[in-house]
Design a protein around this motif. Structure first.
Motif, PDB file in Angstrom:
ATOM      1  N   SER A  21     -19.740  19.135  -9.652  1.00  0.00           N
ATOM      2  CA  SER A  21     -18.808  19.094 -10.970  1.00  0.00           C
ATOM      3  C   SER A  21     -18.939  17.427 -11.194  1.00  0.00           C
ATOM      4  O   SER A  21     -19.033  16.710 -10.309  1.00  0.00           O
ATOM      5  CB  SER A  21     -17.415  19.445 -10.824  1.00  0.00           C
ATOM      6  OG  SER A  21     -16.780  18.853  -9.748  1.00  0.00           O
ATOM      7  N   ASP A  22     -18.624  17.090 -12.451  1.00  0.00           N
ATOM      8  CA  ASP A  22     -18.492  15.690 -12.880  1.00  0.00           C
ATOM      9  C   ASP A  22     -17.774  15.345 -13.942  1.00  0.00           C
ATOM     10  O   ASP A  22     -17.664  15.850 -15.034  1.00  0.00           O
ATOM     11  CB  ASP A  22     -20.035  15.393 -13.515  1.00  0.00           C
ATOM     12  CG  ASP A  22     -20.171  13.681 -13.809  1.00  0.00           C
ATOM     13  OD1 ASP A  22     -19.240  13.183 -14.425  1.00  0.00           O
ATOM     14  OD2 ASP A  22     -21.167  13.415 -13.367  1.00  0.00           O
ATOM     15  N   MET A  23     -16.572  14.473 -13.642  1.00  0.00           N
ATOM     16  CA  MET A  23     -15.659  14.242 -14.654  1.00  0.00           C
ATOM     17  C   MET A  23     -16.036  12.789 -14.916  1.00  0.00           C
ATOM     18  O   MET A  23     -16.278  12.470 -16.246  1.00  0.00           O
ATOM     19  CB  MET A  23     -14.092  14.442 -14.183  1.00  0.00           C
ATOM     20  CG  MET A  23     -13.136  13.685 -15.157  1.00  0.00           C
ATOM     21  SD  MET A  23     -11.548  13.620 -14.658  1.00  0.00           S
ATOM     22  CE  MET A  23     -11.198  15.354 -14.961  1.00  0.00           C
TER      23      MET A  23
ATOM     24  N   LEU B  69     -13.786  16.945 -20.715  1.00  0.00           N
ATOM     25  CA  LEU B  69     -14.163  15.814 -19.813  1.00  0.00           C
ATOM     26  C   LEU B  69     -14.926  16.202 -18.371  1.00  0.00           C
ATOM     27  O   LEU B  69     -15.743  15.557 -17.979  1.00  0.00           O
ATOM     28  CB  LEU B  69     -12.721  15.078 -19.469  1.00  0.00           C
ATOM     29  CG  LEU B  69     -12.751  13.699 -19.172  1.00  0.00           C
ATOM     30  CD1 LEU B  69     -13.311  12.789 -20.398  1.00  0.00           C
ATOM     31  CD2 LEU B  69     -11.291  13.172 -18.949  1.00  0.00           C
ATOM     32  N   SER B  70     -14.381  17.274 -17.860  1.00  0.00           N
ATOM     33  CA  SER B  70     -15.078  17.777 -16.583  1.00  0.00           C
ATOM     34  C   SER B  70     -16.283  18.884 -16.845  1.00  0.00           C
ATOM     35  O   SER B  70     -15.742  19.857 -17.645  1.00  0.00           O
ATOM     36  CB  SER B  70     -14.020  18.138 -15.539  1.00  0.00           C
ATOM     37  OG  SER B  70     -14.795  18.617 -14.401  1.00  0.00           O
ATOM     38  N   VAL B  71     -17.285  18.662 -16.235  1.00  0.00           N
ATOM     39  CA  VAL B  71     -18.300  19.786 -16.425  1.00  0.00           C
ATOM     40  C   VAL B  71     -18.865  20.018 -14.930  1.00  0.00           C
ATOM     41  O   VAL B  71     -18.720  19.218 -14.100  1.00  0.00           O
ATOM     42  CB  VAL B  71     -19.488  19.379 -17.411  1.00  0.00           C
ATOM     43  CG1 VAL B  71     -18.694  19.121 -18.678  1.00  0.00           C
ATOM     44  CG2 VAL B  71     -20.214  18.019 -16.659  1.00  0.00           C
TER      45      VAL B  71
ATOM     46  N   ALA C 177      -6.024  11.205 -16.955  1.00  0.00           N
ATOM     47  CA  ALA C 177      -4.385  10.971 -16.348  1.00  0.00           C
ATOM     48  C   ALA C 177      -3.931  12.486 -16.660  1.00  0.00           C
ATOM     49  O   ALA C 177      -3.184  13.207 -15.871  1.00  0.00           O
ATOM     50  CB  ALA C 177      -3.827  10.037 -16.617  1.00  0.00           C
ATOM     51  N   TRP C 178      -3.737  12.768 -17.962  1.00  0.00           N
ATOM     52  CA  TRP C 178      -3.249  13.894 -18.382  1.00  0.00           C
ATOM     53  C   TRP C 178      -3.834  15.232 -17.807  1.00  0.00           C
ATOM     54  O   TRP C 178      -3.095  16.234 -17.348  1.00  0.00           O
ATOM     55  CB  TRP C 178      -3.540  14.069 -19.939  1.00  0.00           C
ATOM     56  CG  TRP C 178      -3.368  15.549 -20.576  1.00  0.00           C
ATOM     57  CD1 TRP C 178      -2.036  15.695 -21.052  1.00  0.00           C
ATOM     58  CD2 TRP C 178      -4.075  16.583 -20.952  1.00  0.00           C
ATOM     59  NE1 TRP C 178      -1.938  17.079 -21.569  1.00  0.00           N
ATOM     60  CE2 TRP C 178      -2.995  17.553 -21.380  1.00  0.00           C
ATOM     61  CE3 TRP C 178      -5.606  16.606 -20.780  1.00  0.00           C
ATOM     62  CZ2 TRP C 178      -3.899  18.914 -21.818  1.00  0.00           C
ATOM     63  CZ3 TRP C 178      -5.840  18.099 -20.824  1.00  0.00           C
ATOM     64  CH2 TRP C 178      -5.339  19.078 -21.400  1.00  0.00           C
ATOM     65  N   GLN C 179      -5.141  15.056 -17.447  1.00  0.00           N
ATOM     66  CA  GLN C 179      -5.641  16.453 -16.641  1.00  0.00           C
ATOM     67  C   GLN C 179      -5.186  16.391 -15.393  1.00  0.00           C
ATOM     68  O   GLN C 179      -5.137  17.486 -14.616  1.00  0.00           O
ATOM     69  CB  GLN C 179      -7.020  16.456 -16.977  1.00  0.00           C
ATOM     70  CG  GLN C 179      -7.700  17.739 -16.779  1.00  0.00           C
ATOM     71  CD  GLN C 179      -9.187  17.658 -17.352  1.00  0.00           C
ATOM     72  OE1 GLN C 179      -9.581  17.260 -18.090  1.00  0.00           O
ATOM     73  NE2 GLN C 179      -9.942  18.652 -16.940  1.00  0.00           N
ATOM     74  N   PHE C 180      -5.040  15.465 -14.592  1.00  0.00           N
ATOM     75  CA  PHE C 180      -4.632  15.353 -13.072  1.00  0.00           C
ATOM     76  C   PHE C 180      -3.230  15.964 -13.295  1.00  0.00           C
ATOM     77  O   PHE C 180      -2.975  16.530 -12.233  1.00  0.00           O
ATOM     78  CB  PHE C 180      -4.911  14.133 -12.617  1.00  0.00           C
ATOM     79  CG  PHE C 180      -6.200  13.915 -11.912  1.00  0.00           C
ATOM     80  CD1 PHE C 180      -6.322  14.511 -10.493  1.00  0.00           C
ATOM     81  CD2 PHE C 180      -7.238  13.128 -12.555  1.00  0.00           C
ATOM     82  CE1 PHE C 180      -7.684  14.325  -9.982  1.00  0.00           C
ATOM     83  CE2 PHE C 180      -8.411  13.136 -11.789  1.00  0.00           C
ATOM     84  CZ  PHE C 180      -8.609  13.790 -10.728  1.00  0.00           C
ATOM     85  N   GLU C 181      -2.502  15.318 -14.016  1.00  0.00           N
ATOM     86  CA  GLU C 181      -0.920  15.904 -14.172  1.00  0.00           C
ATOM     87  C   GLU C 181      -0.935  17.435 -14.277  1.00  0.00           C
ATOM     88  O   GLU C 181      -0.176  18.141 -13.872  1.00  0.00           O
ATOM     89  CB  GLU C 181      -0.261  15.217 -15.277  1.00  0.00           C
ATOM     90  CG  GLU C 181       1.291  14.988 -14.797  1.00  0.00           C
ATOM     91  CD  GLU C 181       1.914  16.634 -15.311  1.00  0.00           C
ATOM     92  OE1 GLU C 181       2.906  17.033 -14.634  1.00  0.00           O
ATOM     93  OE2 GLU C 181       1.370  17.234 -16.007  1.00  0.00           O
ATOM     94  N   LEU C 182      -1.587  17.623 -15.169  1.00  0.00           N
ATOM     95  CA  LEU C 182      -1.845  19.109 -15.699  1.00  0.00           C
ATOM     96  C   LEU C 182      -2.188  19.941 -14.251  1.00  0.00           C
ATOM     97  O   LEU C 182      -1.388  21.201 -13.935  1.00  0.00           O
ATOM     98  CB  LEU C 182      -2.633  19.524 -16.802  1.00  0.00           C
ATOM     99  CG  LEU C 182      -2.901  21.050 -16.992  1.00  0.00           C
ATOM    100  CD1 LEU C 182      -1.767  21.670 -17.437  1.00  0.00           C
ATOM    101  CD2 LEU C 182      -4.375  21.049 -17.826  1.00  0.00           C
TER     102      LEU C 182
END
Length: 473
Positions: free
Chosen positions: A175-177, A212-214, A316-321
Motif C-alpha cells: 500500500s502507498d500513502m 490518499l492511500s492506495v 493527519a486527518w486520516q490517521f486520527e480517523l
C-alpha cells in the motif's frame, strides 16, 4: 531446475506450473528454503507458516491435475503485507496492541490474490501501523536492506521489497500513502507501482472516499507487476472509488514504440526538492536512456504548489480517523511520531480541511493540464539513497536539516497528492552499491502506458538483474 526456481520471474513460474514442468509444491518448497536461509539476515517476512503453505500447494497441484479451471497466479507463493487482513493468519500491523490479532476474513486485495491461485506463506514486515518509510516495529524488529544490511529497506512495504530482492517470493502486495510502494522499491532494486485511486479497490476502508492511500503491486520486473495488477485491479461495489475498467487491460506483452514520447525530466522539481548528490549522480544519465528509447526529453516539471499542505493535512486527518481511539486508550504503546500525527489531525479545523480540499482540486487541474504537454514525468523516487538502519528517518540531506520524518519523502508524497499513477523502476547504484530508483509519473489513470514506458527503461538498463550478494549464495 529446483535450484533456480526462486530466481524465475512470476510469469515464468506460472508457465512452469501450468505445463507441469514444476509443481506448486516444488515452487513453494524452494521459496520456503530461501526464506529459511535468508530471512534471518534481513527480517523481511514474519508469521511464516511452512506447513500451511505446503498443504495449500498440494491442493493447488491436485486442482490442476483434476482439470479444474485455475487462476492466473496458480501455485505462486506470496506473503501479504502485515497491514492487510488475512483470514486465519496473524496480522499485527507492527503494533504490540495487535500482536495476537488473527482476522476472520480477508480484505479485498488478499481475496483477489487467493482467488487467482496464490499460496500464502506468511506476512511481510511493516513499520508500526505503516507510518513512516523505514520498516521497524516493537513486535518483529527491523527489516534490513539486502544490499547493505546496515541500511534501511524503506517502508512501509519494506519487508515486501526486501523479500522480493532476496528471491523469497516472486510477487508482493503493498500500500502507498506517501511512497510506501515506491520508496522501498527504490531502496531494494525492485518495482513498485502506485496506481491511481480506485484502480485497485480497497475494502474494508474507514475512509472509503479518500484518494490518499492506495494498494498496488510490487515485483522484481515490470512485466510481473503488470501481471499482478491484472489480478488485483478491476471494479468492486464495496469501494465507491472503484474504476470500472477490468484488470484484464494489463494482460499481455508490454512492448511498445516510444518514438515521440514527450518526457518531462527533473531531478529537483525546479529546486523545490533537496536531493542527495549520490541520487542525482545515478539519475542524471537516465534522461539519455529515455531519449535513446525515442523520447523527446525536456527539463520540465508541474506546479506542485500546495501539495505539501494537501498531503500533510489529509494524512493527519486520516490517521486520527483510523487510530484516534487507540491513541486515547493506549497512548504509551504507540510510537511518538504516530501520536504526533494523530494529534495534528485532532488540531485541524473544518476550515483547514476545506482549504486542503480546495488546494487539492487546484493541484489536480494544474497537473492535468501539464500532462496535455507531456506524456510522462521522470524524477527521483527518493531524495536519498538507503540510509542508516539505526535512524528513524534521515535528519539531513546535503547539510539541509529535515524537521520531521516526512520531509525527506517529498519527491514521493507530493506525487501522491496529485492522484497520478507512479512507478519506481531500478535505475542504478551508488558507489557503495546502494540501489536508486527512477520515478515515472503518468496522467490520471494511465497505468498501462506507464508500465510500457517502465518496461522499455528496464530492458534498456537491465539494473533489475543485479542481485544483492546475499541472494546469490
Amino acid at each position: 531446475m529446483s535450484d533456480s526456481l526462486c530466481h524465475r520471474t512470476a510469469g515464468e513460474l506460472v508457465a512452469l506450473i501450468r505445463t507441469r514442468e514444476a509443481s506448486a509444491r516444488e515452487v513453494v518448497q524452494v521459496h520456503l528454503e530461501q526464506i529459511e536461509r535468508l530471512n534471518p539476515e534481513v527480517n523481511a517476512l514474519v508469521s511464516v507458516d511452512p506447513e500451511r503453505a505446503l498443504a495449500a500447494a498440494a491442493e493447488a497441484d491436485e486442482r490442476l491435475a483434476s482439470g479444474a479451471e485455475v487462476g492466473p497466479l496458480h501455485g505462486l507463493p506470496i506473503a501479504h503485507k502485515d497491514t492487510h487482513d488475512t483470514a486465519g493468519i496473524r496480522t499485527t500491523y507492527g503494533s504490540p496492541l495487535l500482536a495476537d490479532n488473527v482476522p476472520d476474513r480477508d480484505e479485498l486485495v488478499v481475496e483477489r490474490l487467493k482467488a487467482a491461485g496464490t499460496v500464502v506463506v506468511g506476512k511481510t514486515n511493516v513499520p508500526e501501523f505503516a507510518a513512516g518509510s523505514h520498516t521497524f516495529n516493537p513486535v518483529f524488529g527491523t527489516t534490513a536492506n539486502p544490499y547493505a544490511r546496515d541500511r534501511s529497506a524503506g517502508g512501509s512495504s519494506g519487508g515486501a521489497a526486501a523479500a522480493l530482492a532476496c528471491r523469497m517470493q516472486p510477487l508482493a502486495d503493498g500500500s502507498d500513502m506517501g511512497g510506501s510502494l515506491r520508496n522501498p522499491a527504490s531502496f531494494n532494486n525492485v518495482v513498485g507501482l502506485r496506481p491511481a485511486p480506485g484502480r485497485v479497490p480497497t475494502w474494508p476502508d474507514a475512509a472509503a472516499w479518500s484518494t490518499l492511500s492506495v494498494q498496488g503491486p510490487m515485483a522484481r520486473t515490470v512485466s510481473d507487476a503488470a501481471l499482478m495488477l491484472s489480478v488485483i485491479a478491476g471494479p468492486d461495489d464495496r469501494s465507491p472509488l472503484s474504476i470500472s475498467e477490468p484488470g484484464s487491460v494489463f494482460d499481455g506483452p508490454l512492448d511498445s514504440d516510444l518514438s515521440g514520447l514527450r518526457v518531462a525530466f527533473s531531478l529537483d522539481l525546479g529546486g523545490d526538492l533537496v536531493v542527495d548528490p549520490q541520487v542525482r549522480a545515478v539519475l542524471e544519465p537516465t534522461a539519455q536512456v529515455l531519449a535513446d528509447l525515442g523520447g523527446a526529453v525536456e527539463e520540465a516539471w508541474p506546479d506542485l504548489t500546495g501539495a505539501d499542505e494537501v498531503f500533510r493535512t489529509l494524512r493527519a486527518w486520516q490517521f486520527e480517523l483510523a487510530l484516534g481511539e487507540l491513541r486515547d486508550a493506549h497512548p504509551e504503546r504507540i510510537k511518538p511520531s504516530l501520536r504526533d500525527n494523530i494529534d495534528a489531525g485532532r488540531a485541524l479545523t473544518g476550515a483547514d480541511v476545506g482549504r486542503a480540499e480546495r488546494l487539492h482540486t487546484e493541484l489536480y487541474h494544474r497537473v492535468r493540464e501539464f500532462f496535455t504537454r507531456y506524456d510522462v514525468l521522470a524524477l527521483p523516487v527518493s531524495q536519498v539513497p538507503p540510509f542508516d538502519v539505526e535512524l528513524e528517518f534521515p535528519t539531513e540531506i546535503g547539510g539541509v536539516a529535515m524537521s520531521s520524518y516526512l520531509d525527506w519523502m517529498r519527491s514521493a508524497y507530493w506525487i501522491s497528492a496529485t492522484g497520478c499513477p507512479a512507478i519506481s523502476v531500478p535505475a542504478g547504484f551508488t558507489p557503495e552499491g546502494l540501489p536508486v530508483g527512477l520515478q515515472l509519473v503518468g496522467p490520471h489513470r494511465s497505468e498501462r502506458r506507464l508500465l510500457e514506458i517502465a518496461h522499455a527503461f528496464e530492458h534498456a538498463t537491465q539494473h533489475v538483474t543485479t542481485l544483492p550478494a546475499v541472494a546469490t549464495r
